[in-house]
Design a protein around this motif. Structure first.
Motif, PDB file in Angstrom:
ATOM      1  N   PRO A   1       2.675   3.701  -7.083  1.00 31.02           N
ATOM      2  CA  PRO A   1       2.199   2.742  -6.073  1.00 31.02           C
ATOM      3  C   PRO A   1       2.830   1.378  -6.344  1.00 31.02           C
ATOM      4  O   PRO A   1       2.816   0.906  -7.483  1.00 31.02           O
ATOM      5  CB  PRO A   1       0.682   2.696  -6.293  1.00 31.02           C
ATOM      6  CG  PRO A   1       0.358   3.930  -7.079  1.00 31.02           C
ATOM      7  CD  PRO A   1       1.583   4.246  -7.888  1.00 31.02           C
TER       8      PRO A   1
ATOM      9  N   HIS B   1       0.807  -1.221   0.000  1.00 26.63           N
ATOM     10  CA  HIS B   1       0.000   0.000   0.000  1.00 26.63           C
ATOM     11  C   HIS B   1       0.840   1.269   0.000  1.00 26.63           C
ATOM     12  O   HIS B   1       0.316   2.364   0.161  1.00 26.63           O
ATOM     13  CB  HIS B   1      -0.948  -0.006   1.202  1.00 26.63           C
ATOM     14  CG  HIS B   1      -1.828  -1.214   1.235  1.00 26.63           C
ATOM     15  ND1 HIS B   1      -2.823  -1.431   0.307  1.00 26.63           N
ATOM     16  CD2 HIS B   1      -1.826  -2.297   2.042  1.00 26.63           C
ATOM     17  CE1 HIS B   1      -3.411  -2.593   0.557  1.00 26.63           C
ATOM     18  NE2 HIS B   1      -2.817  -3.139   1.604  1.00 26.63           N
ATOM     19  N   ASP B   2       2.146   1.123  -0.203  1.00 28.37           N
ATOM     20  CA  ASP B   2       3.060   2.263  -0.175  1.00 28.37           C
ATOM     21  C   ASP B   2       3.407   2.735  -1.578  1.00 28.37           C
ATOM     22  O   ASP B   2       3.289   1.990  -2.556  1.00 28.37           O
ATOM     23  CB  ASP B   2       4.371   1.880   0.529  1.00 28.37           C
ATOM     24  CG  ASP B   2       4.173   1.522   1.991  1.00 28.37           C
ATOM     25  OD1 ASP B   2       3.242   2.058   2.616  1.00 28.37           O
ATOM     26  OD2 ASP B   2       4.956   0.690   2.488  1.00 28.37           O
ATOM     27  N   LEU B   3       3.869   3.976  -1.644  1.00 31.14           N
ATOM     28  CA  LEU B   3       4.434   4.506  -2.883  1.00 31.14           C
ATOM     29  C   LEU B   3       5.909   4.157  -2.939  1.00 31.14           C
ATOM     30  O   LEU B   3       6.609   4.233  -1.934  1.00 31.14           O
ATOM     31  CB  LEU B   3       4.307   6.031  -2.932  1.00 31.14           C
ATOM     32  CG  LEU B   3       2.968   6.623  -3.337  1.00 31.14           C
ATOM     33  CD1 LEU B   3       3.027   8.147  -3.249  1.00 31.14           C
ATOM     34  CD2 LEU B   3       2.550   6.198  -4.728  1.00 31.14           C
TER      35      LEU B   3
END
Length: 111
Positions: free
Chosen positions: A78, A65-67
Motif C-alpha cells: 500500500p 489508497h492504491d497498491l
C-alpha cells in the motif's frame, strides 16, 4: 556487475530540467524494468513500467489508497505504508496542497 531493475526517486515539488534529466536517464537504462517517483509531501507516486514485449514505457499514477505493484521485485505494498511515520509537510515550508488535489503532475511533453 549488477544491473538495476528498479529505481525509486523522491523529488521536489517543482517540475524542472533536473527531474526531466533524471527521468530520461533512468528510462534509458536497458536493465531497468520499473521506475517510481515518490512525492515527498503526501502519499502520491508515478510508476513507470517497461513493457517486456515492445520495450516501451507506460506510466501509472498511484494514489494514497492504491497498491504500488512492483512487479520487477515481486512486491505489492500500500502506497500509504511507505509514508507511515514520515513527518508531515508544514504549510510554511512546502505550501501543501489540499487533500483532494493530486500530488503529482504528469511531466509536460515540451520544455
Amino acid at each position: 556487475m549488477h544491473l538495476p531493475i528498479l529505481a525509486v526517486d523522491i523529488f521536489g515539488r517543482a517540475p524542472g530540467p533536473d527531474r526531466k534529466r533524471r527521468l530520461a536517464h533512468y528510462l534509458s537504462l536497458g536493465s531497468l524494468r520499473q521506475y517510481v517517483l515518490l512525492a515527498p509531501h503526501q502519499p502520491s507516486a508515478m510508476l513507470y513500467s517497461r513493457d517486456e514485449e515492445d520495450d516501451g514505457w507506460y506510466q501509472e499514477a498511484i494514489g494514497a489508497h492504491d497498491l504500488l505493484h512492483l512487479t520487477s521485485v515481486s512486491l505489492a505494498v500500500p502506497l500509504a505504508a511507505l509514508y507511515e511515520g514520515a513527518p508531515e509537510a508544514s504549510p510554511e515550508s512546502d505550501h501543501a496542497e489540499p487533500e483532494d488535489e493530486p500530488g503529482l503532475a504528469f511531466l509536460p511533453d515540451d520544455d
